[in-house]
Enzyme design. Structure first.
Site, PDB file in Angstrom:
ATOM      1  N   HIS A  75      -4.746  -0.317   7.821  1.00 32.45           N
ATOM      2  CA  HIS A  75      -4.402  -1.500   8.035  1.00 32.45           C
ATOM      3  C   HIS A  75      -4.157  -1.906   9.181  1.00 32.45           C
ATOM      4  O   HIS A  75      -3.820  -0.830  10.076  1.00 32.45           O
ATOM      5  CB  HIS A  75      -3.201  -0.995   7.493  1.00 32.45           C
ATOM      6  CG  HIS A  75      -2.959  -0.185   5.667  1.00 32.45           C
ATOM      7  ND1 HIS A  75      -3.490  -0.915   5.265  1.00 32.45           N
ATOM      8  CD2 HIS A  75      -2.554   0.736   5.429  1.00 32.45           C
ATOM      9  CE1 HIS A  75      -3.467  -0.789   3.416  1.00 32.45           C
ATOM     10  NE2 HIS A  75      -3.175   0.426   3.671  1.00 32.45           N
ATOM     11  N   HIS A  92      -3.078  -2.304  -4.090  1.00 32.63           N
ATOM     12  CA  HIS A  92      -2.721  -1.197  -2.832  1.00 32.63           C
ATOM     13  C   HIS A  92      -0.485  -1.054  -3.050  1.00 32.63           C
ATOM     14  O   HIS A  92      -0.092  -2.019  -3.889  1.00 32.63           O
ATOM     15  CB  HIS A  92      -2.631  -1.901  -1.558  1.00 32.63           C
ATOM     16  CG  HIS A  92      -2.423  -1.026  -0.621  1.00 32.63           C
ATOM     17  ND1 HIS A  92      -0.250  -0.738  -0.156  1.00 32.63           N
ATOM     18  CD2 HIS A  92      -2.871  -0.040   0.806  1.00 32.63           C
ATOM     19  CE1 HIS A  92      -0.801   0.063   0.866  1.00 32.63           C
ATOM     20  NE2 HIS A  92      -1.254   0.746   1.259  1.00 32.63           N
ATOM     21  N   ASP A 135      -6.123   5.111   5.110  1.00 24.96           N
ATOM     22  CA  ASP A 135      -5.192   5.067   5.033  1.00 24.96           C
ATOM     23  C   ASP A 135      -5.164   4.767   6.761  1.00 24.96           C
ATOM     24  O   ASP A 135      -3.126   5.408   6.900  1.00 24.96           O
ATOM     25  CB  ASP A 135      -4.093   5.882   4.464  1.00 24.96           C
ATOM     26  CG  ASP A 135      -3.106   4.978   3.619  1.00 24.96           C
ATOM     27  OD1 ASP A 135      -3.198   3.647   3.989  1.00 24.96           O
ATOM     28  OD2 ASP A 135      -2.800   5.513   2.455  1.00 24.96           O
TER      29      ASP A 135
HETATM   30 MN    MN Z   1      -2.502   1.854   2.504  1.00 21.45          MN
END
Ligand code: MN
Length: 326
Positions: free
Chosen positions: A10, A164, A287
């Site tokens: 991200h 998500h 992540d």
């Molecule tokens: Mn995530």
């Protein structure tokens, strides 16, 4: 191993950065916010140091999904997607992109998905769970009939859709009241996302669109462990099924879903997922920046699986699913 590809990775833009505060202790915020806003510096160094060739990047959470005004949601999604396209253009060998989508409005979401896939060269979409529209407690889940045109377009574009997590809203999460430690990645993310995925499966969505490709993070949000019981509860009772889907839900998990290792660096859990859906449907992810690239990579590189499976999960499954030209 070298050449790993991750797809739950991200970043943030100024307008969405604050959405990621509060998930970790306050004294981590300086570090976390810097990680989120960086793309070409620290992130690339982490990748280089840990045998990670590519990240498919996505906006932080809940971001667009928590914007009550559909046009504002569309504006922020387009802004984030345009920014991301510029970043990918600088290093297409290291970064690719998932679209953020204003799912508050089916037409706007469908149009933005098409723009991102056809004009910006994105590899799919990543959506942060349900979308809130107009009032905070109006939560839209994507098994609803109004999403028919969106899913038809996703199938036609062959655009994988990463579902998500986000936290449930307070009005819908009485079970967590007084226990805020259960929110987020500890428990509520997985529960929320697994139920949403089960709703998609049971709705008959994948009977109507067998080509749809849904991705779940965190080794499948508990579903590999639980799916047998979902289909087989009270097996001695000869009762008709109570949902529209034609097949046992496990078959959709095996045929329409791909799972990533994001934030779940546990060999026992990986083996369970491999036994349920097979090594062809599991993909490495970290992540970042909420988890560490080195934690993910050191675990995965040493996990007790075959080297053939390590290559598939670490790299070639992603090359095939996203038709990457590497
Ligand atoms: Mn995530």
């Amino acid at each position: 191993m070298n050449g790993k590809i991750g797809l739950e990775e991200h970043f943030a833009i100024e307008q969405t950065l604050q959405d990621s505060s509060g998930f970790l202790a306050d004294d981590c915020w300086t570090e976390l916010s810097a990680r989120l806003m960086d793309i070409h510096d620290r992130r690339l160094r982490e990748m280089d140091a840990n045998g990670m060739e590519m990240m498919i990047l996505s906006l932080n959470a809940p971001a667009v999904q928590a914007i009550l005004d559909r046009h504002k949601a569309d504006e922020i999604a387009r802004r984030a997607n345009d920014f991301l396209a510029e970043q990918v253009a600088r290093r297409p060998d290291r970064f690719q992109a998932f679209a953020a989508l204003p799912m508050q409005d089916v037409d706007l979401a469908t149009r933005e998905l098409e723009r991102c896939m056809k004009e910006l060269g994105f590899k799919g979409a990543l959506v942060n769970g349900f979308s809130q529209l107009d009032t905070p407690d109006n939560c839209l889940y994507y098994d609803a009939p109004q999403y028919a045109a969106f899913w038809a377009q996703a199938e036609a574009l062959d655009a994988p859709f990463y579902l998500h997590p986000r936290n449930p809203i307070p009005a819908w999460s009485q079970i967590y009241q007084g226990h805020p430690w259960l929110m987020g990645p500890t428990w509520a993310f997985g529960q929320e996302t697994a139920v949403h995925a089960l709703r998609l499966m049971a709705s008959g969505l994948f009977d109507r669109h067998p080509g749809l490709k849904i991705i779940l993070g965190h080794m499948g949000e508990g579903l590999p462990y639980s799916i047998w019981r979902v289909d087989n509860r009270n097996g001695w009772v000869d009762a008709p099924k109570a949902y529209p889907a034609k097949k046992p839900l496990a078959e959709y998990l095996q045929q329409n879903f791909w799972l990533t290792t994001s934030g779940n660096f546990r060999t026992q859990t990986l083996i369970d997922a491999m036994l349920e859906v097979g090594a062809d449907r599991i993909l490495f992810s970290t992540d970042w920046p909420f988890e560490n690239v080195d934690h993910a990579a050191q675990w995965f590189d040493a996990a007790s699986i075959s080297e053939a499976d390590r290559l598939k999960i670490g790299r070639t499954n992603a090359v095939n699913l996203f038709k990457l030209k590497l």
